[in-house]
Design an enzyme around this catalytic site. Sequence first.
Site, PDB file in Angstrom:
ATOM      1  N   ASP A 342      50.191  45.401  39.157  1.00 24.59           N
ATOM      2  CA  ASP A 342      49.614  44.186  39.719  1.00 24.59           C
ATOM      3  C   ASP A 342      49.759  43.030  38.735  1.00 24.59           C
ATOM      4  O   ASP A 342      49.511  43.187  37.534  1.00 24.59           O
ATOM      5  CB  ASP A 342      48.132  44.441  40.027  1.00 24.59           C
ATOM      6  CG  ASP A 342      47.419  43.215  40.529  1.00 24.59           C
ATOM      7  OD1 ASP A 342      47.742  42.759  41.631  1.00 24.59           O
ATOM      8  OD2 ASP A 342      46.533  42.713  39.805  1.00 24.59           O
ATOM      9  N   GLU A 378      54.885  43.624  40.300  1.00 27.00           N
ATOM     10  CA  GLU A 378      54.581  42.437  41.096  1.00 27.00           C
ATOM     11  C   GLU A 378      54.882  41.274  40.156  1.00 27.00           C
ATOM     12  O   GLU A 378      54.085  40.985  39.251  1.00 27.00           O
ATOM     13  CB  GLU A 378      53.116  42.422  41.535  1.00 27.00           C
ATOM     14  CG  GLU A 378      52.797  41.212  42.402  1.00 27.00           C
ATOM     15  CD  GLU A 378      51.314  41.072  42.710  1.00 27.00           C
ATOM     16  OE1 GLU A 378      50.980  40.572  43.799  1.00 27.00           O
ATOM     17  OE2 GLU A 378      50.473  41.459  41.865  1.00 27.00           O
TER      18      GLU A 378
END
Length: 705
Positions: A342, A378
Amino acid sequence: MQVWPGEAYPLGATYDGAGTNFAVFTEAADRVELCLLHDDGSETAVELRESDAFVRHAYVPGVMPGQRYGFRVHGPYAPERGHRCNSAKLLLDPYARAISGAIQWGEEVYGYHFDSPDKRNDLDSAPHTMSSVVVNPYFDWGDDRRPRTDYHHTVIYEAHVKGLTMRHPGLPEELRGTYAALAHPAIIEHLTELGVTALELMPVHQFVNDHRLVDMGLNNYWGYNTIGFFAPHNAYASWGDRGQQVLEFKSAVRALHEAGIEVILDVVYNHTAEGNHLGPTLSFRGLDNASYYRLTDDPRYYMDTTGTGNSLLMRSPHVLQLIMDSLRYWVTEMHVDGFRFDLAATLARQFHEVDRLSSFFDLVQQDPVVSQVKLIAEPWDVGEGGYQVGNFPPLWTEWNGKYRDTVRDLWRGERRAVAEFASRLTGSSDLYQDDGRRPLASINFVTCHDGFTMHDLVSYNDKHNMANGEENRDGESHNRSWNCGAEGETDDPDVLELRARQMRNFMATLMLSQGVPMLSHGDEFARTQRGNNNAYCQDSELAWVQWPEEGEVFGDLLAFTRAMVWLRRDHPVFRRRRFFHGRLVEGTHDELSDIAWFTHEGREMTQRDWDRAQASAISVFLNGNAISEPGPRGERISDDSFLLMFNPSHRTLDFVVPVNHGRQWEVVVDTALAEGVPPGTGPKVQAGDRLTLVDRSMTVLQRPV
């Protein structure tokens, strides 16, 4: 109670069958107490007198799995110097393998008084916070083997443990929303029939429900608020939180592996649940604030490139050790197959700018364990220069946000350069080829947990997030969505038919693009969140997958999605490991190039066509007899050839089948048909024939090798 010196490594609580070794890092502390917690609310304090390289440690004979514990740190409380030690706060072990309980929010878990933020708060947090748990590391993995699926055979399915399983009619009530549900035959059967090879789980590291959300009657549903990087989230365990969550998670991984499905974890190593300078003191802040967090020039405050209040200090060797130890633990002890990171751009921030060769990536590159699993970035965060799609090191794959945006724009009729779509369809060579990566570096997706579901993407022009309690200010406002003529739910049959066709367009484009496709859970049967594009706090039926009943509207979408996944899996021309050359491929004995582009009139694209401002209609020929990469034993790979025809315009168009790229073809995909094209039933067409494609539809022709 006997207390032996113990060892400084490994960090955390290590049970050996006779007792437990405890070790915790803190450079800021003057004194550290290990607190063994009892069910009557009392605790036994053991001072950790031994210290090696700022690691305090002790071995306590007789401490068994299931024992709850925490730390109390005596040291400076001087926020102006970056120190926030407070022995009144029971702290979680950063290396805890399991965590018990939940936070009862109140002033007790904060290091300051609400009415006087500059004044130290000495209220005891122990009755109100979570506790670490000693776990039994032994587990019968049997003959568990990682599937080790190559990227070119991978189909990723992003899912939430609770959201995927909470409403499945085939699951017992007591298992719904748990790790055990993932191992249930009903879930595994759905995934295998769909053709999924990898289950990417939204955060399962122990996370915290934010104080603000709890006060609003909401929860942190998504879980991007980690407090325990080694501990499976205890609320997803069906039968206990004193180590049972570890056993249950391992059992789920074993069952998924047996079905040939890999497990990828969405991990949040960029920040913690302790928030900004007004956040609670739960673990890292009280142990050694300045060693774990990036502080500003004024050490009272935190640098925040994540939008959550804090960022971990990626140039600290102890933070890097924590992350690498955590990653290795989940691979070696929990048998997971990869990670999706993330806001991974934050991990690259050693100082301020995003550094492609930061220490973290160097460590991953040389690590013999972590470097061998799937690593997905990401590739953005909210800091300056944080959008880094295409800029991660060669070992990494990336969520390709540019693919998402381009494909959405294409099918909603947005004017977009045709070359942009061509690049996304063929693996985004403009992003990945220059650093030695291949098409498989691109994780292609149209939707994910963050944003509209696929149903909502074709049903809403605007976000509808009022349920989040922020007056619809949260969530992305520019979604590249189109409601097909009506906002939200409607009974208009023409709108419903167009929406279903648009979803088939997205599914077909995704599965026939070069790269690695990723589905979002429930999109295969048109899951809706009623226009909420930021359901991070919606632990309710709004965000849970509502499994369809027989005969429901959009029921055909599941069958269509399955057909597209299996078409991809059956044909290597859609799963190339090298980029197209756009010319004859040496050694393939084919007079045609590996790829060719045509206007809808069947004329090969010229530079003038490429320079046009919009991609209104285009065909692409994929030559299955000109695949340049060899098979696993060096053999030549050959496949059928395909012609993909795209009509994203608002009008019906006739497409001409090119005359020099095959005489006879068969229609195998037509997104205008709700029922799809069953194998062997598609119309036969000849070179030079005209095919009529209705507005916003896609047709695929197949020519046998």
